[in-house]
Design a protein around this motif. Structure first.
Motif, PDB file in Angstrom:
ATOM      1  N   ILE A 235       4.298   8.903 -12.937  1.00  0.00           N
ATOM      2  CA  ILE A 235       4.930  10.079 -13.548  1.00  0.00           C
ATOM      3  C   ILE A 235       5.973  10.652 -12.605  1.00  0.00           C
ATOM      4  CG2 ILE A 235       4.540  12.427 -14.401  1.00  0.00           C
ATOM      5  CD1 ILE A 235       1.627  11.471 -15.024  1.00  0.00           C
ATOM      6  N   PHE A 236       5.589  10.826 -11.351  1.00  0.00           N
ATOM      7  CA  PHE A 236       6.481  11.359 -10.328  1.00  0.00           C
ATOM      8  C   PHE A 236       6.687  10.342  -9.201  1.00  0.00           C
ATOM      9  CE2 PHE A 236       7.028  13.607  -6.253  1.00  0.00           C
ATOM     10  CZ  PHE A 236       8.202  14.294  -6.517  1.00  0.00           C
ATOM     11  N   HIS A 237       5.593   9.762  -8.707  1.00  0.00           N
ATOM     12  CA  HIS A 237       5.702   8.760  -7.654  1.00  0.00           C
ATOM     13  C   HIS A 237       6.316   7.481  -8.228  1.00  0.00           C
ATOM     14  CE1 HIS A 237       2.604  11.466  -5.992  1.00  0.00           C
ATOM     15  NE2 HIS A 237       3.088  11.083  -4.827  1.00  0.00           N
ATOM     16  N   CYS A 238       7.276   6.900  -7.517  1.00  0.00           N
ATOM     17  CA  CYS A 238       7.950   5.693  -8.020  1.00  0.00           C
ATOM     18  C   CYS A 238       8.506   4.870  -6.861  1.00  0.00           C
ATOM     19  CB  CYS A 238       9.048   6.051  -9.014  1.00  0.00           C
ATOM     20  SG  CYS A 238      10.254   7.233  -8.370  1.00  0.00           S
ATOM     21  N   ASN A 239       7.615   4.326  -6.066  1.00  0.00           N
ATOM     22  CA  ASN A 239       8.006   3.479  -4.945  1.00  0.00           C
ATOM     23  C   ASN A 239       7.842   2.019  -5.345  1.00  0.00           C
ATOM     24  OD1 ASN A 239       7.970   1.940  -2.492  1.00  0.00           O
ATOM     25  ND2 ASN A 239       7.622   3.843  -1.364  1.00  0.00           N
ATOM     26  N   TYR A 240       8.863   1.200  -5.120  1.00  0.00           N
ATOM     27  CA  TYR A 240       8.804  -0.208  -5.507  1.00  0.00           C
ATOM     28  C   TYR A 240       7.691  -0.958  -4.785  1.00  0.00           C
ATOM     29  CZ  TYR A 240      13.242   0.157  -8.021  1.00  0.00           C
ATOM     30  OH  TYR A 240      14.213   0.496  -8.925  1.00  0.00           O
ATOM     31  N   TYR A 241       7.269  -0.447  -3.642  1.00  0.00           N
ATOM     32  CA  TYR A 241       6.239  -1.123  -2.854  1.00  0.00           C
ATOM     33  C   TYR A 241       4.858  -0.531  -3.089  1.00  0.00           C
ATOM     34  CZ  TYR A 241      10.499  -2.665  -0.572  1.00  0.00           C
ATOM     35  OH  TYR A 241      11.749  -3.194  -0.334  1.00  0.00           O
ATOM     36  N   ASN A 242       4.739   0.326  -4.082  1.00  0.00           N
ATOM     37  CA  ASN A 242       3.479   0.984  -4.408  1.00  0.00           C
ATOM     38  C   ASN A 242       2.974   0.452  -5.746  1.00  0.00           C
ATOM     39  OD1 ASN A 242       1.335   2.654  -4.951  1.00  0.00           O
ATOM     40  ND2 ASN A 242       2.510   4.554  -4.925  1.00  0.00           N
ATOM     41  N   SER A 243       1.776  -0.156  -5.745  1.00  0.00           N
ATOM     42  CA  SER A 243       1.229  -0.754  -6.971  1.00  0.00           C
ATOM     43  C   SER A 243       0.466   0.262  -7.822  1.00  0.00           C
ATOM     44  CB  SER A 243       0.288  -1.918  -6.617  1.00  0.00           C
ATOM     45  OG  SER A 243       0.981  -2.931  -5.938  1.00  0.00           O
ATOM     46  N   PHE A 244       0.191   1.462  -7.286  1.00  0.00           N
ATOM     47  CA  PHE A 244      -0.624   2.425  -8.013  1.00  0.00           C
ATOM     48  C   PHE A 244      -0.012   3.832  -8.005  1.00  0.00           C
ATOM     49  CE2 PHE A 244      -3.458  -0.831  -6.243  1.00  0.00           C
ATOM     50  CZ  PHE A 244      -4.024  -1.316  -7.402  1.00  0.00           C
ATOM     51  N   PRO A 245       1.248   3.983  -8.400  1.00  0.00           N
ATOM     52  CA  PRO A 245       1.863   5.315  -8.386  1.00  0.00           C
ATOM     53  C   PRO A 245       1.198   6.300  -9.339  1.00  0.00           C
ATOM     54  CG  PRO A 245       3.275   3.736  -9.502  1.00  0.00           C
ATOM     55  CD  PRO A 245       2.204   2.944  -8.837  1.00  0.00           C
ATOM     56  N   LEU A 246       0.669   5.815 -10.467  1.00  0.00           N
ATOM     57  CA  LEU A 246       0.010   6.724 -11.398  1.00  0.00           C
ATOM     58  C   LEU A 246      -1.264   7.303 -10.777  1.00  0.00           C
ATOM     59  CD1 LEU A 246       0.031   8.067 -14.148  1.00  0.00           C
ATOM     60  CD2 LEU A 246      -1.213   6.102 -15.071  1.00  0.00           C
ATOM     61  N   ALA A 247      -1.964   6.485  -9.998  1.00  0.00           N
ATOM     62  CA  ALA A 247      -3.143   6.985  -9.288  1.00  0.00           C
ATOM     63  C   ALA A 247      -2.739   8.063  -8.287  1.00  0.00           C
ATOM     64  CB  ALA A 247      -3.852   5.840  -8.576  1.00  0.00           C
ATOM     65  N   ASP A 248      -1.608   7.859  -7.613  1.00  0.00           N
ATOM     66  CA  ASP A 248      -1.116   8.854  -6.663  1.00  0.00           C
ATOM     67  C   ASP A 248      -0.751  10.154  -7.376  1.00  0.00           C
ATOM     68  OD1 ASP A 248      -1.395   7.129  -4.499  1.00  0.00           O
ATOM     69  OD2 ASP A 248       0.597   6.271  -4.785  1.00  0.00           O
ATOM     70  N   ASP A 249      -0.240  10.042  -8.602  1.00  0.00           N
ATOM     71  CA  ASP A 249       0.090  11.233  -9.385  1.00  0.00           C
ATOM     72  C   ASP A 249      -1.168  12.005  -9.787  1.00  0.00           C
ATOM     73  OD1 ASP A 249       2.864  10.816  -9.404  1.00  0.00           O
ATOM     74  OD2 ASP A 249       2.754   9.502 -11.151  1.00  0.00           O
ATOM     75  N   LEU A 250      -2.086  11.292 -10.414  1.00  0.00           N
ATOM     76  CA  LEU A 250      -3.236  11.955 -11.032  1.00  0.00           C
ATOM     77  C   LEU A 250      -4.293  12.405 -10.032  1.00  0.00           C
ATOM     78  CD1 LEU A 250      -3.710   9.772 -14.252  1.00  0.00           C
ATOM     79  CD2 LEU A 250      -2.383  11.865 -13.949  1.00  0.00           C
TER      80      LEU A 250
END
Length: 254
Positions: free
Chosen positions: A203-218
Motif C-alpha cells: 500500500i505504502f511500502h514499495c521496495n523492489y528488493y522487498n518480497s513482503f511490502p504488504l506485511a510491512d504496511d499492515l
C-alpha cells in the motif's frame, strides 16, 4: 484456550502423532503432544531440530507460522503456504486494480491506528497521557504531512529516553526491536496469505528488493505491542539477546 508460541531451544524431533504435534526431547526422551488448534507459531532456535515432511504440510494447512533462527537467535526464514485461500485469484485482481486514492485512504487509517496505539502505550506506562492525540487526529490522506514520522520522534523519546535513536544497526534496545518486528512480520505475512492476498503488493511500502511490502504496511499498528515487550525486558537490565531473555515473552519453551 489462548494459542501458544512454541520456542524450540534444544535438540528435538517434531512429527505427527494422532493428528497432533509430537515433540520428542532428544536428551531425555520425554514426549509432548500439542493440538494444532492451540498453536499460533513455532520458533526453531536450535540447529538440531528435526521436522518431518508430513508435519510441515499439516502446519501449513493449519496456518501455523514456522520461523527458523540463525546462530545469533535472529529469525531468518519462514514457511509459507502457497495455496492458503480458495478466493486468491479474485483478491489478487482487487489488489492490482486498487487505485492511488484507495491506497492513500488505507494508509491514512493505518497511520492513525499506529499512532493511537503508540499513544495508548505511553499512557499505559504513565509516560505521557494522550501525548500523541494531536498527531493521530490530524492525519491526512496518504499521510502527506508525515504525522507518522513526527509522532515517532516524540514516542521514542518518551519510551526509551532522550538519547534513543531507532536504527536497525544501533545499540540496545534496537536489537530486541529488530527481533520482535521480524516475528511480527512473519506472522503478518502468513495472515495475508491466509486471507488470499498478495504480500508483495504493498500500500505504502514499495521496495523492489522487498518480497513482503504488504506485511510491512499492515504490521505498523501492531508495532507498539512489540515495543511494550521490549520495554519490560529492559527493566530486567538485559541488553544482549539470549535464549533466556527471549523465552520471557513466549508462552512455551522446549
Amino acid at each position: 484456550m489462548a494459542k501458544q508460541t512454541i520456542y524450540l531451544t534444544s535438540a528435538v524431533d517434531l512429527s505427527v502423532q494422532h493428528n497432533q504435534l509430537r515433540i520428542l526431547m532428544a536428551d531425555s526422551g520425554k514426549e509432548y503432544l500439542r493440538s494444532f488448534e492451540d498453536i499460533r507459531m513455532i520458533i526453531v532456535d536450535h540447529h538440531s531440530v528435526h521436522i518431518t515432511i508430513p508435519l510441515i504440510n499439516l502446519l501449513a494447512q493449519n496456518n501455523i507460522g514456522v520461523v527458523f533462527c540463525n546462530e545469533h537467535h535472529i529469525p531468518t526464514t519462514m514457511l509459507m503456504d502457497l495455496d492458503s485461500n480458495c478466493m486468491q485469484t479474485k483478491h489478487f485482481r482487487a489488489q492490482l486494480e486498487a487505485g492511488k486514492i484507495i491506497n492513500k485512504q488505507i494508509w491514512k487509517q493505518i497511520v492513525e491506528r499506529k499512532i493511537q496505539n503508540q499513544s495508548n502505550l505511553l499512557s499505559k506506562l504513565s509516560l505521557g497521557e494522550n501525548l500523541l492525540k494531536p498527531y493521530y487526529t490530524n492525519v491526512k490522506s496518504g499521510d502527506t504531512t508525515n504525522r507518522e514520522g513526527i509522532a515517532a520522534k516524540q514516542y521514542w523519546r518518551h519510551l526509551f529516553g532522550e538519547k534513543f535513536l531507532r536504527d536497525r544497526m544501533g545499540p540496545c534496545p534496537n536489537n530486541y526491536l529488530n527481533y520482535g518486528y521480524t516475528l511480527l512480520r512473519s506472522a503478518m505475512a502468513r495472515a495475508i496469505m491466509d486471507a488470499g492476498l498478495l504480500p508483495m503488493i504493498g500500500i505504502f511500502h514499495c521496495n523492489y528488493y522487498n518480497s513482503f511490502p504488504l506485511a510491512d504496511d499492515l504490521m505498523e499498528p501492531y508495532r507498539p505491542f512489540i515495543d511494550e515487550k521490549v520495554f519490560k525486558i529492559l527493566l530486567s537490565g538485559k541488553t544482549e539477546i539470549d535464549k533466556d531473555v527471549l523465552q520471557q515473552s513466549l508462552e512455551r519453551r522446549f
